[in-house]
Design an enzyme around this catalytic site. Structure first.
Site, PDB file in Angstrom:
ATOM      1  N   GLU A  17       0.822  -1.212   0.000  1.00  0.00           N
ATOM      2  CA  GLU A  17       0.000   0.000   0.000  1.00  0.00           C
ATOM      3  C   GLU A  17       0.859   1.265   0.000  1.00  0.00           C
ATOM      4  OE1 GLU A  17      -0.320  -2.617   1.919  1.00  0.00           O
ATOM      5  OE2 GLU A  17      -2.408  -3.144   2.284  1.00  0.00           O
ATOM      6  N   LEU A  18       1.982   1.214   0.740  1.00  0.00           N
ATOM      7  CA  LEU A  18       2.806   2.423   0.836  1.00  0.00           C
ATOM      8  C   LEU A  18       3.403   2.779  -0.518  1.00  0.00           C
ATOM      9  CD1 LEU A  18       3.944   4.654   2.613  1.00  0.00           C
ATOM     10  CD2 LEU A  18       5.900   3.181   3.124  1.00  0.00           C
ATOM     11  N   HIS A 701      21.486   4.428 -16.596  1.00  0.00           N
ATOM     12  CA  HIS A 701      20.575   4.887 -15.544  1.00  0.00           C
ATOM     13  C   HIS A 701      20.051   6.290 -15.841  1.00  0.00           C
ATOM     14  CE1 HIS A 701      21.549   1.400 -13.220  1.00  0.00           C
ATOM     15  NE2 HIS A 701      22.833   1.656 -13.324  1.00  0.00           N
ATOM     16  N   CYS A 733      25.264  -1.338 -18.558  1.00  0.00           N
ATOM     17  CA  CYS A 733      24.419  -2.420 -18.054  1.00  0.00           C
ATOM     18  C   CYS A 733      23.327  -2.692 -19.091  1.00  0.00           C
ATOM     19  CB  CYS A 733      23.827  -2.024 -16.697  1.00  0.00           C
ATOM     20  SG  CYS A 733      23.022  -3.381 -15.821  1.00  0.00           S
TER      21      CYS A 733
END
Ligand code: GLN
Ligand code: ZN
Length: 761
Positions: A17-18, A701, A733
């Site tokens: 939920e968080l 990233h 990556c």
């Protein structure tokens, strides 16, 4: 009476939920009040779940990270986020992730640099690193903690606030100006004294002060800091439970025993052998809290076995004994009862956070009222423990025999690298500065939709396979157009690099809701390694063969390595990790050999998690690296000289493990380097690393596209450290989190850069 308590409870909620509340808020789709209400509701539920305990943790909840909460409590905010108006929680998200919700960003929509994030000890939880300078000032802001203490009291539980201790806080932080963190201790202690005062005024009898740095080697200045700190805090009215976890205290034990605190918590799941010494050394008025239920794994505790050991201690210590899980339950999933699809037998062996607290209740009851008072519970537990020990699904004699037969030769290549390289070059005929990628290409919405439909039974296997083959074909076409040298199939069919293999190996189980917080709103669902590992049939061969059939360029077979599979799973507690790792290694070895048989010339075995498995204590590193490297070698090195083995590691600290990497003896290793400006190649240069290296030149990233010039510059720097003929050109990556629109221009520039380098270097 023995006291039972808990060190911390998962904050994400049984159904994450968080996470959903955080992400909706950050997207601007809900209000701060909505988010705060979800937080309050989760805290309330958690306290109710823990109500059977004598003391319940308060302050373990965080909207992002408990360490960052501590920074805010201490008023230790980085300069760049000072002076913002508006809600404190928005500022908190600025530090956590560079920005808050769009509606809260006001005149600064671009955000700020996020705080650095790093792993919490040897867990997969990441905290936001506190930032210091020589001039750091602290100022107490206890409002969050005080509010939560009051909230918890309203729920009717017995409150024990939890904070990160001053020495651990300093030790885990980073001085941005290279000043000495320890010099800040006196200033910091003033604020901690005020904090303890505040907590005492709220009517709390105890406070849990986490000093987990005590399970690592401490230089004498840091040992001294403990004495200074706890002397200063000893005048407080609230009683301090000095809490350590994740391992034994070793040389720090006498120090801990002598600190002027009211009680000490020891991780008795990982340091049971220290309990007797600690009892002997601890002054007679101190509480000893024993972490008897393992907070790091998902297995049921053998309660009778535990009681056999604990009963005499309980007699000896009487009221002075407290019992708890070994560490915060943050590191295990919330509730096993949520699992409806998990195999019944396997489920009967497991305990998640809620179930671990139930175990604690039973232990307390057995100690207080005799085992007879919880006869039914103990019987059921015993049956589960026995069923797991005897189960044929856990014990596979053929696998055990195969592991017993492993000898030094199994992990050895036929020839040394130079000879292999020659044979491989003759077949692969690659140019200088060969280009390749790390494995995955964008996981598009189409791919995820197809997988979800397949899992939900809405499309059949034939359609799913066709959809994946379509993606693979697209991936090959794109690489053809880009002019890359060694291709990959793109990993469209893989949900996750560990789960994908776990699902096909015997000895693995999967939960539906077994989520554990990794950082912020990010959760992981580690597969459960419960039995001896074997591979019923090939796992990747058909996809790679299909991809290879579409091109004349060499197609890399793509596998996850044994150490990474192990380190990203919940592992067995009934055999050493090294044994589980070797079992996985044998399974991967079979896959490698099947790929080779299918004509695959280049095989990559990712070991993304090798470094993070390093134990907390340096003196244990060698043992770990020995079996980790051996496992990789078993997996990889059964191939003939002409098959080229690649490995990949996506982090950038190699100094500690460079020797181990060399022993792995992969023909080529690709690593993350683009952000470090090739400086981390120094470890390889100094060590004279002999095999091929592909230093990453594209930071995957970031949405930014590297230019050809930038890549050429990076590679020229690399060539100053590593002979050019041993360099590959590749991204940092996998590309799965990127968009095709980003990947195409970035790789176009990368291929162009390689072409330039071939004529200029
Ligand atoms: N082959 C994997 C990929 O490209 C490697 C991922 C990783 O190292 N984390 O996605
Ligand atoms: Zn990687």
């Amino acid at each position: 009476m023995i006291t039972s308590h808990n060190l911390g409870f998962p904050r994400i909620g049984a159904e994450r939920e968080l996470k959903f509340a955080q992400e909706t808020y950050w997207k601007g789709q809900s209000s701060l009040a909505d988010l705060k209400a979800v937080g309050a509701e989760l805290r309330r539920q958690n306290w109710q779940t823990q109500a059977s305990l004598d003391l319940v943790p308060v302050g373990d909840f965080a909207f992002y990270d408990q360490m960052l909460d501590m920074s805010f409590t201490l008023g230790n905010l980085p300069e760049r986020v000072r002076g913002y108006e508006g809600d404190l929680l928005d500022n908190y998200f600025r530090v956590a992730r560079g920005r808050s919700a769009p509606q809260a960003m006001g005149s600064n929509p671009e955000g700020v640099a996020a705080g650095e994030m790093t792993k919490w000890f040897d867990t997969n939880y990441h905290y936001i690193v506190p930032e210091f300078t020589a001039g750091s000032e602290f100022k107490l802001d206890a409002a969050r903690l005080v509010d939560q203490i009051r909230e918890a009291k309203a729920v009717g539980v017995n409150v024990k606030p939890v904070i990160v201790g001053p020495v651990t806080y300093l030790a885990l932080g980073k001085a941005k100006d290279d000043s000495d963190n320890l010099a800040l201790l006196p200033k910091l202690l003033t604020v901690y004294q005020q904090l303890l005062e505040t907590v005492a005024n709220e009517g709390c009898e105890w406070i849990q002060v986490d000093e987990s740095i005590l399970v690592t080697e401490l230089e004498s200045a840091w040992q001294k800091a403990f004495e200074t700190a706890y002397q200063a805090l000893s005048t407080s009215k609230v009683k301090i439970l000095l809490t350590t976890y994740f391992g034994p205290l070793l040389a720090n034990l006498p120090l801990v025993a002598a600190l002027p605190v009211a009680g000490v918590h020891l991780d008795a799941a990982n340091a049971r052998e220290e309990v007797a010494t600690l009892i002997q050394k601890l002054p007679a008025d101190r509480v000893l809290s024993l972490g008897v239920i393992n907070g790091r794994n998902i297995w049921k505790t053998d309660l009778n076995g535990l009681l056999d050991w604990l009963e005499p201690i309980a007699k000896q210590l009487g009221d002075r004994l407290w019992i708890a899980p070994s560490c915060s339950l943050l590191h295990v999933p919330v509730d096993l009862d949520s699992e409806k699809k998990l195999d019944g037998e396997i489920k009967s062996w497991l305990a998640f956070a809620k179930q671990k607290l139930e175990e604690l209740r039973v232990v307390k009851q057995a100690l207080a009222g005799g085992r007879g008072s919880v006869e039914a519970e103990l019987k059921a537990n015993q049956a589960a423990i026995a069923s797991r020990r005897q189960s044929l699904r856990v014990n596979n004699p053929a696998v055990k025999a195969a592991v017993a037969k492993i000898d030094a030769k199994l992990g050895e290549r036929k020839s040394e690298f130079p000879k292999r390289a020659e044979k491989q070059a003759a077949i692969l005929k690659l140019p200088k500065f060969p280009t390749t990628t790390i494995g995955s290409f964008p996981q598009t919405a189409d791919i995820r939709r197809a997988r979800n439909q397949f899992k939900a039974g809405k499309i059949d296997e034939t359609s799913y396979t066709a959809a994946m083959e379509n993606e693979i074909a697209r991936c090959v076409r794109e690489q053809e157009a880009l002019g890359l040298d060694v291709f990959v199939h793109g990993e469209a069919e893989r949900n996750d690099m560990v789960e994908y293999f776990g699902e096909q190996l015997d000895g693995y189980a999967f939960s539906e809701f077994g989520w554990v917080q990794s950082y912020g709103s990010r959760c992981v669902k580690p597969p459960i390694l419960f039995g001896d590992i074997s591979r019923p049939k090939p796992m990747t061969v058909r996809w790679i063969k299909y991809a290879q059939s579409l091109t004349k360029k060499p197609m890399k077979g793509m596998l996850t390595g044994p150490v990474t599979i192990l380190n990203w799973s919940f592992v067995r507690d009934d055999q050493p990790r090294s044994v589980s790792c070797k079992q996985i290694a044998l399974a991967i070895r079979d896959e490698v050999l099947d790929l080779e048989k299918a004509g695959v010339q280049v095989i990559q075995i990712d070991e993304a998690a090798l470094r993070e498995g390093l134990p907390l204590r340096r003196f244990q590193w060698k043992e770990y690296l020995d079996w980790a490297v051996e496992s990789f070698r078993i997996a990889a090195n059964g191939v003939s000289d002409s098959t080229q083995i690649h490995t990949h590691m996506c982090y950038s600290e190699f100094n500690d493990i460079i020797e181990a990497i060399a022993q792995m003896d992969a023909d080529a290793i690709t690593i993350e380097t683009s952000r470090s400006d090739m400086e981390l190649l120094e470890a390889f240069e100094t060590f004279k690393y002999p095999n091929d290296i592909g230093p990453g030149v594209y930071d995957i990233h970031s949405p930014n596209i590297p230019t050809e010039k930038h890549i050429v510059g990076l590679m020229q720097k690399a060539a100053e450290r590593i002979p050019a003929e041993r360099l590959w050109v590749n991204p940092d990556c996998g590309l799965k989190t990127r968009q095709w629109e980003e990947v195409i221009p970035a790789l176009t520039n990368m291929v162009a850069a390689a072409k330039t380098l071939r004529v200029t270097t």
